[in-house]
Design an enzyme around this catalytic site. Structure first.
Site, short mmCIF file in Angstrom:
data_model
loop_
_atom_site.label_atom_id
_atom_site.label_comp_id
_atom_site.label_asym_id
_atom_site.label_seq_id
_atom_site.Cartn_x
_atom_site.Cartn_y
_atom_site.Cartn_z
CG HIS A 32 5.33 15.77 3.62
ND1 HIS A 32 4.52 15.45 4.69
CD2 HIS A 32 4.76 15.20 2.53
CE1 HIS A 32 3.49 14.72 4.25
NE2 HIS A 32 3.63 14.55 2.96
N GLY A 37 2.65 4.64 0.47
CA GLY A 37 4.01 5.01 0.85
C GLY A 37 4.84 3.84 1.37
NE ARG A 97 -3.67 8.52 0.36
CZ ARG A 97 -3.02 9.60 0.78
NH1 ARG A 97 -2.48 10.43 -0.07
NH2 ARG A 97 -2.90 9.83 2.08
CB SER A 125 -3.11 18.03 7.02
OG SER A 125 -3.19 17.00 7.99
N GLY A 126 -4.23 18.66 3.63
CA GLY A 126 -4.54 19.74 2.70
C GLY A 126 -3.50 20.14 1.68
CE LYS A 127 1.64 16.79 1.81
NZ LYS A 127 0.80 16.30 2.90
CE LYS A 150 4.53 11.38 2.03
NZ LYS A 150 3.52 11.81 1.10
CE1 TYR A 196 -4.08 1.84 0.01
CE2 TYR A 196 -2.71 3.42 1.18
CZ TYR A 196 -3.86 3.11 0.47
OH TYR A 196 -4.77 4.10 0.20
P1 GTP Z 1 -1.42 13.38 1.80
O1 GTP Z 1 -1.61 13.10 0.34
O2 GTP Z 1 -1.80 12.27 2.68
O3 GTP Z 1 -0.04 13.88 2.11
O4 GTP Z 1 -2.50 14.53 2.20
P2 GTP Z 1 -2.64 16.03 1.73
O5 GTP Z 1 -1.85 16.90 2.65
O6 GTP Z 1 -2.37 16.13 0.28
O7 GTP Z 1 -4.18 16.32 2.04
P3 GTP Z 1 -5.38 16.56 1.02
O8 GTP Z 1 -5.25 17.82 0.26
O9 GTP Z 1 -5.61 15.33 0.24
O10 GTP Z 1 -6.57 16.76 2.04
C1 GTP Z 1 -6.91 15.76 2.98
C2 GTP Z 1 -8.33 15.96 3.42
O11 GTP Z 1 -8.51 17.27 3.97
C3 GTP Z 1 -9.32 15.82 2.29
O12 GTP Z 1 -10.43 15.08 2.73
C4 GTP Z 1 -9.69 17.24 1.99
O13 GTP Z 1 -10.98 17.35 1.44
C5 GTP Z 1 -9.57 17.95 3.33
N1 GTP Z 1 -9.20 19.38 3.16
C6 GTP Z 1 -8.21 19.87 2.36
N2 GTP Z 1 -8.19 21.23 2.38
C7 GTP Z 1 -9.15 21.61 3.24
C8 GTP Z 1 -9.61 22.88 3.71
O14 GTP Z 1 -9.13 23.95 3.33
N3 GTP Z 1 -10.65 22.87 4.61
C9 GTP Z 1 -11.21 21.71 5.05
N4 GTP Z 1 -12.19 21.77 5.93
N5 GTP Z 1 -10.80 20.49 4.63
C10 GTP Z 1 -9.79 20.43 3.74
C1 SPV Z 2 1.08 10.26 3.06
O1 SPV Z 2 0.71 9.43 3.88
O2 SPV Z 2 1.69 11.29 3.40
C2 SPV Z 2 0.79 10.08 1.64
C3 SPV Z 2 0.34 8.79 1.26
O3 SPV Z 2 0.97 10.94 0.80
S1 SPV Z 2 1.60 7.67 1.23
O4 SPV Z 2 2.19 7.67 -0.09
O5 SPV Z 2 0.96 6.41 1.55
O6 SPV Z 2 2.62 8.00 2.19
MN MN Z 3 -1.73 14.60 -1.01
#
Ligand code: GTP
Ligand code: SPV
Ligand code: MN
Length: 607
Positions: free
Chosen positions: A252, A225, A391, A276-278, A232, A223
């Site tokens: 990151h 990462g 994903r 968390s929103g990247k 990662k 799965y």
């Molecule tokens: P990884 O790919 O795991 O590293 O995560 P990421 O940091 O890319 O997070 P991603 O943008 O996929 O957002 C993760 C979750 O947070 C999703 O369910 C989004 O819908 C939610 N989210 C992202 N941006 C916001 C925001 O500005 N507000 C709120 N309330 N939720 C958000």
């Molecule tokens: C994270 O967990 O930060 C991801 C998904 O972007 S993974 O590639 O599984 O690490």
């Molecule tokens: Mn992401």
């Protein structure tokens, strides 16, 4: 394992991985032969990176039954993969940094194993692991193909699912191999799905091995990462270690270019923990009021940014070639750009489907009547239909607003760093650090809620400095020092900001609309970076926007007051709560960060 392998045998393995002459072909064949002689696959396939090859492997996995074709009308050439329910997220407890020194090399935030012990355990497990299977050798390149900042690796794997994902998220095949031959640099990854036995799951990183170009061995997971070793494992854990030795940064971080009505583009990089929103910020769609005035966003990277100093600035590139993005809550409302770019050539993992094989997840725009959940069972309405860490794997070239600088091998000049994460309480919507040193402290002090991207409880506060706690391949205290050193070398270091889209009200609802609305915050940040917004409010933790000149769209003044309020007592508590974490690094924690810590504390006490 009984007795560990003899030291001489470990040395022999190690030598076969690093091959100390300079013939690149010999390096590759030595490693491939070594893995094959242990894992005993039935056949070996070298991945060339062609479209046809990808098609054939996809078809083969479908024929085996573990990949399902999605509705070809709405999602051409797209698939659903269901992973083993015991294998749905990264597992940090199984993740190790392995060195020939002591646990201090890895620091308090990583698991550590001695290189000899790790070789011994892993190569014992690898015996016959690929019997009857195909072993794929996947050469991949991280970064624009012509970039001097790029770097390559090979992943040797018995998982065709890994191969088809790598073909999307990296530049694979012959071109990658040629670039590696030119540079004679190659990180080695060895992966076997084995029987997915959680107690035998290991994701081990050896930054010293393979001439310091790194070795990764991952067993018993298939799965994300844990198994897509380019991501990662290589682009962060191995790369952070190389970056420290060579004077650059592997972060990151997402990176976007924010274009203003004048046409000026400001590059902003942001580190937020997993889920968390990247990805969402990197794909931001400015709200109508701003879009019609001429604000645009251009994507460079959604997850990882490599940054090299050049002429006093940090130049960022995206090592990746595709997205591995969180599906839940991606919708036309929250992230239309993502929705439009995952409509074809996409592999979905652990999402639900409707009765016409269209993918479905929580938070999608419409909910179908009949749903099959991520486990393949009829969805009853209880719990989640899609796994919270489900994903999409999708080619970056399909993204509608890809920056024209994406393939620029020199990278883009990064003007701002954002730190942040999920904080229902305390942390204001945005504030700016007073200096590079204070910014590094703010990054180091990040304490945020855990998410479904890693195994374990969700929503618990934990220290996740620079959103890189699970991904720094060496002692994190040295990583903090490296940050301090890098900033001081730059004539134009990025300005550092803390942002928080996740503040909640008394009823547990998000106070800030987030998503596209975050453009208002980026707009302020760009004004600060260019010295155009001068009258920000001085607070003990840094500069906060002045409500008089902060454009917050439709969000009311009262809500904004709360979102920008700095709770000094709360922050003193926060500093106290974070101190044991900073102390866990002992003497190694940089004095200059303690200095910054105590001066911030003093300012808070004076309030
Ligand atoms: P990884 O790919 O795991 O590293 O995560 P990421 O940091 O890319 O997070 P991603 O943008 O996929 O957002 C993760 C979750 O947070 C999703 O369910 C989004 O819908 C939610 N989210 C992202 N941006 C916001 C925001 O500005 N507000 C709120 N309330 N939720 C958000
Ligand atoms: C994270 O967990 O930060 C991801 C998904 O972007 S993974 O590639 O599984 O690490
Ligand atoms: Mn992401």
């Amino acid at each position: 394992y009984g007795k560990y392998m003899k030291e001489a045998d470990v040395r022999e393995l190690s030598a076969k991985i690093s091959v100390h002459n300079n013939d690149f072909a010999e390096r590759v064949s030595s490693v491939v032969a070594l893995v094959a002689s242990h894992a005993r696959p039935e056949r070996i396939v070298f991945i060339k990176g062609t479209e046809n090859e990808q098609k054939e492997i996809l078809k083969m996995i479908m024929d085996e039954g573990s990949l399902l074709q999605l509705n070809p009308k709405n999602y051409p050439n797209s698939y659903l993969y269901r992973s083993n329910p015991n294998d749905v997220a990264r597992t940090e407890k199984d993740t190790y940094i392995c060195t020939s020194g002591t646990k201090d090399d890895a620091g308090p935030t990583n698991n550590w194993m001695h290189t000899s012990e790790a070789y011994s355990r892993l190569f014992t497990l690898l015996k016959g692991a690929m019997a009857g299977k195909t072993m794929y050798v996947v050469p991949y390149w991280l970064g624009p193909l012509d970039s001097k900042y790029g770097m390559g690796g090979i992943e040797i794997t018995d998982s065709p699912y890994v191969v088809v994902n790598l073909n999307i998220i990296t530049r694979t095949g012959t071109a990658a191999l040629e670039r590696m031959a030119q540079t004679n640099r190659m990180t080695v990854g060895i992966h076997s799905t084995m029987d997915l036995i959680p107690s035998n799951r290991y994701i081990c990183h050896f930054p010293e091995e393979n001439r310091g170009q790194g070795l990764i061995i991952s067993l018993n997971s298939n799965y994300g990462g844990n198994a897509l070793l380019s991501k990662k494992c290589h682009a962060l854990r191995i790369a952070t270690s190389m970056a420290r030795n060579e004077g650059w940064m592997a972060e990151h971080m997402m990176t976007i270019g924010l274009e203003e009505p004048s046409g000026r583009i400001t590059y902003i990089s942001g580190a937020f923990p997993s889920s968390s929103g990247k990805t969402n910020l990197s794909m931001i769609e400015p709200p109508e009021e701003l879009a019609s005035a001429g604000w645009k966003s251009w994507l460079i990277s959604d997850d990882i940014t490599w940054m090299h100093p050049n002429k006093g600035r940090l130049m960022g590139i995206n090592p990746e070639y595709g997205f591995f993005g969180v599906a839940p809550h991606t919708s036309y409302k929250t992230n239309p750009n993502a929705m439009n770019s995952i409509k074809k050539n996409t592999i979905f993992t652990n999402v639900a489907v409707d009765d016409e094989m269209n993918p479905y997840w929580e938070g999608m725009d419409t909910k179908p009547e009949k749903i099959t959940d991520w486990l393949g069972k009829p969805y009853t309405g209880e719990g989640n239909a899609a796994h919270p860490n489900s994903r999409f794997t999708s080619p970056i070239k399909q993204y509608p607003h890809l920056s024209k600088e994406y393939e620029n091998g020199n990278g883009v000049p990064v003007s701002a760093f954002l730190y942040g994460g999920r904080r229902g309480d305390l942390v204001p919507l945005v504030y700016e650090a007073y200096s590079w040193e204070e910014g590094v402290l703010i990054g180091a002090m990040q304490r945020v809620e855990t998410t479904a991207a890693a195994e374990g409880k969700v929503g618990v506060l934990r220290n996740d400095p620079m959103a890189n706690r699970p991904f720094v391949g060496y002692n994190m205290a040295d990583y903090f020092q490296h940050h301090l050193d890098m900033g001081r070398k730059l004539t134009h270091p990025p300005r550092i900001f803390n942002v928080n889209w996740f503040r909640k009200d008394g009823e547990g609802k998000f106070m800030w609309p987030g998503y596209g609305y975050n453009t208002y915050v980026l707009k302020w940040i760009s004004g600060r970076v260019h010295g155009e917004i001068k009258d920000a409010v001085k607070t003990p933790i840094g500069f906060v926007p002045n409500l008089e000149n902060f454009d917050s769209g439709k969000v009311s003044r009262n809500v904004m007051k709360e979102l920008l309020h700095v709770d000094s007592r709360g922050y003193l508590e926060e500093m106290k709560a974070t101190k044991p974490f900073l102390e866990s690094f002992g003497e190694r924690f940089p004095d200059d960060l303690w200095k910054a810590y105590y001066s911030m504390k003093e300012r808070l006490e004076k309030e």
